[in-house]
Design an enzyme around this catalytic site. Structure first.
Site, short mmCIF file in Angstrom:
data_model
loop_
_atom_site.label_atom_id
_atom_site.label_comp_id
_atom_site.label_asym_id
_atom_site.label_seq_id
_atom_site.Cartn_x
_atom_site.Cartn_y
_atom_site.Cartn_z
N ARG A 62 -11.52 6.47 1.67
CA ARG A 62 -10.43 6.17 0.66
C ARG A 62 -9.94 7.41 -0.22
NH1 ARG A 62 -10.76 2.98 -4.77
NH2 ARG A 62 -8.76 1.98 -4.84
N HIS A 113 -5.90 8.49 -0.82
CA HIS A 113 -5.57 8.58 -2.00
C HIS A 113 -4.97 10.04 -2.43
CE1 HIS A 113 -6.51 4.27 -4.31
NE2 HIS A 113 -6.42 4.40 -2.87
N VAL A 161 -0.22 10.93 -2.62
CA VAL A 161 0.16 11.71 -4.12
C VAL A 161 0.58 13.24 -3.74
CG1 VAL A 161 -0.30 11.96 -6.47
CG2 VAL A 161 -1.05 10.00 -5.15
N GLY A 193 1.33 14.68 -1.26
CA GLY A 193 0.80 15.09 0.28
C GLY A 193 -0.70 15.35 0.16
N SER A 207 -5.01 17.06 -4.53
CA SER A 207 -4.58 16.82 -5.92
C SER A 207 -5.32 16.06 -6.44
CB SER A 207 -3.00 16.67 -6.04
OG SER A 207 -2.67 15.38 -5.29
N GLU A 242 -4.45 12.70 -12.52
CA GLU A 242 -4.47 11.74 -11.27
C GLU A 242 -5.59 11.13 -11.27
OE1 GLU A 242 -2.54 14.02 -8.15
OE2 GLU A 242 -3.63 12.72 -6.79
N ASN A 275 -6.92 4.72 -9.40
CA ASN A 275 -8.11 5.72 -9.20
C ASN A 275 -9.32 5.55 -10.17
OD1 ASN A 275 -6.51 6.81 -7.30
ND2 ASN A 275 -5.68 8.41 -8.21
N PRO A 288 -0.16 1.61 -3.33
CA PRO A 288 -0.24 0.39 -3.07
C PRO A 288 -1.01 -0.42 -3.95
CG PRO A 288 -0.88 1.04 -1.09
CD PRO A 288 -0.56 2.13 -1.71
N HIS A 291 -10.35 -1.19 5.69
CA HIS A 291 -10.89 -2.05 4.82
C HIS A 291 -12.03 -3.12 5.72
CE1 HIS A 291 -7.74 -2.28 1.40
NE2 HIS A 291 -8.33 -1.23 1.66
N THR A 292 -12.27 -2.61 6.69
CA THR A 292 -13.60 -3.30 7.64
C THR A 292 -14.69 -2.58 7.05
OG1 THR A 292 -14.60 -3.21 9.77
CG2 THR A 292 -13.30 -1.20 9.17
N ASP A 319 -14.96 -6.53 3.91
CA ASP A 319 -15.29 -7.30 5.01
C ASP A 319 -16.48 -8.11 5.03
OD1 ASP A 319 -16.01 -8.14 7.61
OD2 ASP A 319 -15.38 -6.09 8.63
N ASP A 323 -15.17 -2.02 12.53
CA ASP A 323 -14.89 -2.80 13.67
C ASP A 323 -13.76 -3.67 13.54
OD1 ASP A 323 -15.72 -4.94 11.97
OD2 ASP A 323 -17.63 -5.32 12.77
C1 HEM Z 1 -2.33 -1.14 2.36
C2 HEM Z 1 -2.48 -1.03 1.02
C3 HEM Z 1 -3.93 -0.74 0.23
C4 HEM Z 1 -4.30 -1.35 -0.90
C5 HEM Z 1 -3.62 -2.18 -1.80
C6 HEM Z 1 -5.67 -0.85 -1.26
C7 HEM Z 1 -6.34 -1.34 -2.28
C8 HEM Z 1 -7.80 -1.19 -2.36
C9 HEM Z 1 -8.63 -1.50 -3.57
C10 HEM Z 1 -8.08 -2.16 -4.83
C11 HEM Z 1 -10.01 -1.33 -3.26
C12 HEM Z 1 -11.05 -1.41 -4.19
C13 HEM Z 1 -11.22 -0.41 -5.26
C14 HEM Z 1 -12.21 -0.85 -6.37
O1 HEM Z 1 -12.75 -1.85 -6.28
O2 HEM Z 1 -12.41 -0.25 -7.40
C15 HEM Z 1 -9.83 -0.64 -2.09
C16 HEM Z 1 -11.10 -0.06 -1.37
C17 HEM Z 1 -11.07 0.66 -0.21
N1 HEM Z 1 -9.85 1.14 0.53
FE1 HEM Z 1 -8.00 0.35 0.26
N2 HEM Z 1 -6.13 -0.20 -0.13
C18 HEM Z 1 -5.19 -0.07 0.93
C19 HEM Z 1 -5.19 0.76 1.90
C20 HEM Z 1 -6.28 1.88 2.35
C21 HEM Z 1 -5.98 2.53 3.46
C22 HEM Z 1 -4.72 3.03 4.11
C23 HEM Z 1 -7.17 2.98 3.47
C24 HEM Z 1 -7.72 4.42 4.33
C25 HEM Z 1 -7.31 4.60 5.50
C26 HEM Z 1 -8.37 2.44 2.56
C27 HEM Z 1 -9.42 2.55 2.62
C28 HEM Z 1 -10.32 1.95 1.59
C29 HEM Z 1 -11.71 1.97 1.63
C30 HEM Z 1 -12.45 2.65 2.58
C31 HEM Z 1 -12.20 1.24 0.42
C32 HEM Z 1 -13.65 1.21 0.02
C33 HEM Z 1 -13.99 2.34 -0.68
C34 HEM Z 1 -15.55 2.28 -1.40
O3 HEM Z 1 -16.25 1.17 -0.97
O4 HEM Z 1 -15.58 3.06 -1.99
N3 HEM Z 1 -7.55 1.50 1.84
N4 HEM Z 1 -8.63 -0.39 -1.45
#
Ligand code: HEM
Ligand code: NAG
Length: 313
Positions: free
Chosen positions: A60, A64, A68, A70, A74, A82, A88, A157, A187-188, A232, A240
């Site tokens: 993640r 992020h 931002v 590129g 940053s 940031e 963040n 987003p 998000h798996t 997930d 998965d």
């Molecule tokens: C499509 C729009 C996306 C939105 C709205 C979004 C939003 C979020 C939010 C709100 C969380 C939880 C943050 C928290 O509880 O503080 C999260 C977790 C996460 N996101 Fe996304 N995300 C998106 C796309 C992505 C992408 C593109 C990736 C990576 C390629 C990603 C990877 C992750 C991962 C791995 C977690 C878990 C992080 C952890 O457990 O520390 N997300 N996301």
């Protein structure tokens, strides 16, 4: 009147060409720092053994960073605001893992390897350590000397984003709807705080009732903002296709997740990924490399930070 238009036009052309001529290369450090990839791997392995979630957190963090200014490290800068941006603050994790990798890399190859590249490798290894795919990472990014709170707020987003918004936010970064749907499969793995999904589990439509009830047990209507739920529910720890199966059962944790399967343009792809892990993994890898190519600083632009948290003095 022609002035600003001309400048905008030149700016657009130079942005486009910096993507096209990025010239990152998988062998960028093969002479200057041959131990790099092994060092990243060893530290990541230790970090994930200690805390499995860390694999997800580093993936993640890279996303992020790239959205931002590129992929320029940053997001790792302490100054510039940031880290304190809405998406963040109290949310990103893994900065100390990057620090640990950087310290070891600096000891072996001082002043050579950028923080932006270390983050790209750490994201790849974090994914693999949670049973995701692996891939060759093009390298040669340099580090920014600035960070941006406003770009972080504008470019990342939100859980409330509609499908149209998600598609346009990814398009702005040169990523297709297919890239967006594949990358959302991240998000798996990993976890989310109650405060990020509370709205959806109390009263959002298009949610499975049993799923909503179950989530409400870890996320009450008020208080307990920091309680964690797996993104997930089936397989928090393994990369998965359960994420896509969940979407088909209306068990996406965020509205933005469920938007990918809500009668719109991505339904067919969600169905395909849910049933075809090989296709998902190969599209995910392609999209990760593409995301890693967003506006890198190369050549003599930017710098190689000595400490990922601070601009060199
Ligand atoms: C499509 C729009 C996306 C939105 C709205 C979004 C939003 C979020 C939010 C709100 C969380 C939880 C943050 C928290 O509880 O503080 C999260 C977790 C996460 N996101 Fe996304 N995300 C998106 C796309 C992505 C992408 C593109 C990736 C990576 C390629 C990603 C990877 C992750 C991962 C791995 C977690 C878990 C992080 C952890 O457990 O520390 N997300 N996301
Ligand atoms: C999402 O929308 C709800 C209102 O429906 C609002 O309370 C919440 O702050 C929004 N979250 C984000 C991150 O914009």
């Amino acid at each position: 009147m022609a002035g600003p238009t001309l400048i905008n036009c030149l700016l657009a052309v130079s942005l486009l060409s910096s993507v096209a001529d990025a010239q990152l290369s998988t062998t960028f450090y093969s002479r200057s720092c041959p131990s790099l990839e092994n060092t990243v791997w060893m530290v990541m392995k230790q970090a994930v053994v200690k805390d499995r979630r860390m694999g997800a957190s580093l993936l993640r963090l890279f996303f992020h960073d790239c959205f931002v200014q590129g992929c320029d490290g940053s997001v790792l800068l302490d100054a510039g605001g940031e880290k304190a941006a809405g998406p963040n603050a109290n949310s990103l994790r893994g900065f100390e893992v990057i620090d640990a990798i950087k310290a070891r890399v600096e000891a072996a190859c001082p002043g050579v390897v950028s923080c932006a590249d270390i983050l790209a490798l750490a994201a790849r290894d974090g994914t693999f350590l949670l049973h995701g795919p692996t891939w060759p990472v093009p390298l040669g990014r340099r580090d920014s000397t600035t960070a941006s709170q406003s770009l972080a707020n504008n470019n990342l987003p939100s859980v409330n984003s509609s499908l149209a918004t998600l598609i346009s936010m990814f398009a702005r970064q040169g990523l297709s709807p297919t890239d967006m749907t594949a990358l959302s499969g991240a998000h798996t793995i990993g976890q989310a705080r109650c405060t990020t999904f509370r709205d959806r589990i109390y009263g959002n439509s298009n949610i499975d009732a049993t799923f909503a009830k179950r989530q409400q047990r870890t996320c009450p209507l008020s208080g307990a903002d920091n309680n964690l739920a797996p993104l997930d529910v089936q397989t928090l720890r393994a990369f998965d296709t359960a994420y896509y199966q969940n979407l088909m059962a209306h068990r996406g944790l965020f509205r933005s997740d469920q938007e990918l399967f809500s009668g719109g343009s991505q339904d067919a792809l969600v169905r395909q990924y849910s049933a075809n892990p090989a296709l998902f993994r190969s599209d995910f890898v392609k999209a990760m490399v593409k995301m890693g190519n967003i506006n890198p600083l190369t050549g003599t632009a930017g710098q190689v930070r000595r400490n990922c948290r601070f601009v060199n003095s």
